[in-house]
Design an enzyme around this catalytic site. Structure first.
Site, PDB file in Angstrom:
ATOM      1  N   ASP A  75       1.278  30.108  34.026  1.00 57.85           N
ATOM      2  CA  ASP A  75       0.361  31.118  34.557  1.00 57.85           C
ATOM      3  C   ASP A  75      -0.326  30.476  35.745  1.00 57.85           C
ATOM      4  O   ASP A  75      -0.602  29.273  35.739  1.00 57.85           O
ATOM      5  CB  ASP A  75      -0.659  31.559  33.507  1.00 57.85           C
ATOM      6  CG  ASP A  75      -1.440  32.785  33.972  1.00 57.85           C
ATOM      7  OD1 ASP A  75      -0.881  33.593  34.742  1.00 57.85           O
ATOM      8  OD2 ASP A  75      -2.607  32.944  33.577  1.00 57.85           O
ATOM      9  N   LYS A 181       5.690  23.090  50.682  1.00 58.50           N
ATOM     10  CA  LYS A 181       4.793  23.751  49.717  1.00 58.50           C
ATOM     11  C   LYS A 181       4.947  23.126  48.326  1.00 58.50           C
ATOM     12  O   LYS A 181       3.958  22.853  47.655  1.00 58.50           O
ATOM     13  CB  LYS A 181       5.045  25.272  49.681  1.00 58.50           C
ATOM     14  CG  LYS A 181       4.036  25.972  48.777  1.00 58.50           C
ATOM     15  CD  LYS A 181       4.136  27.479  48.749  1.00 58.50           C
ATOM     16  CE  LYS A 181       3.353  27.997  47.543  1.00 58.50           C
ATOM     17  NZ  LYS A 181       3.496  29.422  47.302  1.00 58.50           N
TER      18      LYS A 181
HETATM   19  P1  ITT Z   1       5.457  36.194  36.554  1.00 55.33           P
HETATM   20  O1  ITT Z   1       4.318  36.165  35.553  1.00 55.33           O
HETATM   21  O2  ITT Z   1       6.405  37.318  36.354  1.00 55.33           O
HETATM   22  O3  ITT Z   1       6.150  34.885  36.708  1.00 55.33           O
HETATM   23  P2  ITT Z   1       3.347  36.607  38.503  1.00 55.33           P
HETATM   24  O4  ITT Z   1       3.339  37.129  39.901  1.00 55.33           O
HETATM   25  O5  ITT Z   1       2.454  37.280  37.509  1.00 55.33           O
HETATM   26  O6  ITT Z   1       4.839  36.536  38.010  1.00 55.33           O
HETATM   27  P3  ITT Z   1       1.791  34.219  38.132  1.00 55.33           P
HETATM   28  O7  ITT Z   1       1.115  34.758  36.930  1.00 55.33           O
HETATM   29  O8  ITT Z   1       2.238  32.822  38.098  1.00 55.33           O
HETATM   30  O9  ITT Z   1       3.042  35.072  38.552  1.00 55.33           O
HETATM   31  O10 ITT Z   1       0.851  34.355  39.395  1.00 55.33           O
HETATM   32  C1  ITT Z   1      -0.177  35.296  39.448  1.00 55.33           C
HETATM   33  C2  ITT Z   1      -0.550  35.639  40.851  1.00 55.33           C
HETATM   34  O11 ITT Z   1      -1.266  34.551  41.445  1.00 55.33           O
HETATM   35  C3  ITT Z   1       0.616  35.918  41.802  1.00 55.33           C
HETATM   36  O12 ITT Z   1       1.061  37.243  41.692  1.00 55.33           O
HETATM   37  C4  ITT Z   1      -0.046  35.631  43.143  1.00 55.33           C
HETATM   38  O13 ITT Z   1      -0.810  36.733  43.563  1.00 55.33           O
HETATM   39  C5  ITT Z   1      -0.986  34.477  42.816  1.00 55.33           C
HETATM   40  N1  ITT Z   1      -0.321  33.191  43.079  1.00 55.33           N
HETATM   41  C6  ITT Z   1       0.097  32.270  42.165  1.00 55.33           C
HETATM   42  N2  ITT Z   1       0.687  31.227  42.765  1.00 55.33           N
HETATM   43  C7  ITT Z   1       0.665  31.496  44.093  1.00 55.33           C
HETATM   44  C8  ITT Z   1       1.144  30.822  45.241  1.00 55.33           C
HETATM   45  O14 ITT Z   1       1.795  29.669  45.161  1.00 55.33           O
HETATM   46  N3  ITT Z   1       0.958  31.389  46.429  1.00 55.33           N
HETATM   47  C9  ITT Z   1       0.335  32.576  46.551  1.00 55.33           C
HETATM   48  N4  ITT Z   1      -0.134  33.291  45.539  1.00 55.33           N
HETATM   49  C10 ITT Z   1       0.025  32.766  44.301  1.00 55.33           C
END
Ligand code: ITT
Length: 202
Positions: A75, A181
């Site tokens: 997460d 990155k």
């Molecule tokens: P999954 O749970 O399906 O993997 P998700 O988009 O919900 O996809 P995460 O919970 O890991 O993935 O991430 C939550 C949000 O946080 C993601 O949609 C982005 O808006 C932000 N986020 C996380 N990591 C990021 C990154 O490296 N660069 C930019 N935004 C990021």
């Protein structure tokens, strides 16, 4: 010479598999990664705990119920202390459910309007949890610190990357190559740490 050990990712996102596999290859890890078969048929795990780590642990335990192999769930999100930690665990759905990156960025820039200097500091967090047969094997969290710009810059990455300025490289995360990155990001750092500790545990 290591024997190969399999780790399933609790995801159906092939981009995530590519990102993690590239990191595993760089460090010559004996861990072989794959997307968890059957993940997309599972009912979605509600990521509604107040911390990234709790969400990752809950998702790892939940998804590991469909396999005897070891599963890694993650997460992540963006924390802005001047906004009381928002978007935080709500990062993906900050503007609305299923929001695009651009919609979330618009809401974030609106919330930060008029804020200057330290008030624009923010950090990405990544929590990784690994589960096997009903037990948590490892939990790792890491972060990447930056500043939220007033105007987006760059076209790489996803989510909040175009407004996440990373001072030590003088660029936003959206202006970095994926290798750059991975080197500096919350997810890259957390996953490299996991690869250090996991071989001894599997
Ligand atoms: P999954 O749970 O399906 O993997 P998700 O988009 O919900 O996809 P995460 O919970 O890991 O993935 O991430 C939550 C949000 O946080 C993601 O949609 C982005 O808006 C932000 N986020 C996380 N990591 C990021 C990154 O490296 N660069 C930019 N935004 C990021």
């Amino acid at each position: 010479m290591h024997s190969t050990k399999r780790l399933y990712l609790a995801s159906s996102n092939s981009g995530k598999l590519r990102e993690f596999s590239a990191i595993a290859a760089e460090v010559n890890s004996p861990i072989e990664l794959a997307l968890l078969p059957g993940f997309s048929e599972l009912a979605e795990f509600p990521e509604d705990a107040p911390t990234f780590a709790e969400n990752a642990v809950g998702k790892a335990l939940y998804t590991a119920t469909i396999t005897e192999e070891t599963v890694c769930a993650d997460d992540s999100g963006l924390v802005v202390p001047a906004l009381g930690g928002q978007p935080g665990v709500h990062s993906a759905r900050y503007a609305r459910p299923n929001a695009t990156g651009a919609q979330n960025i618009d809401k974030l820039l609106g919330a930060l309007a008029g804020k200057k200097g330290n008030e624009r500091q923010g950090y990405f967090v990544c929590a990784l949890a690994v589960a096997n047969m009903g037990r948590i094997v490892a939990v790792i969290t890491n972060r990447a610190d930056g500043v939220i710009l007033e105007v987006p810059r760059g076209s790489g990455g996803f989510g909040y990357d175009p407004v996440f300025y990373f001072p030590s490289l003088n660029r936003t995360f959206a202006e970095l190559s994926s290798a750059e990155k991975n080197l500096h990001s919350h997810r890259g750092k957390a996953f490299r740490r996991l690869l250090e500790v996991l071989p001894g545990m599997l």
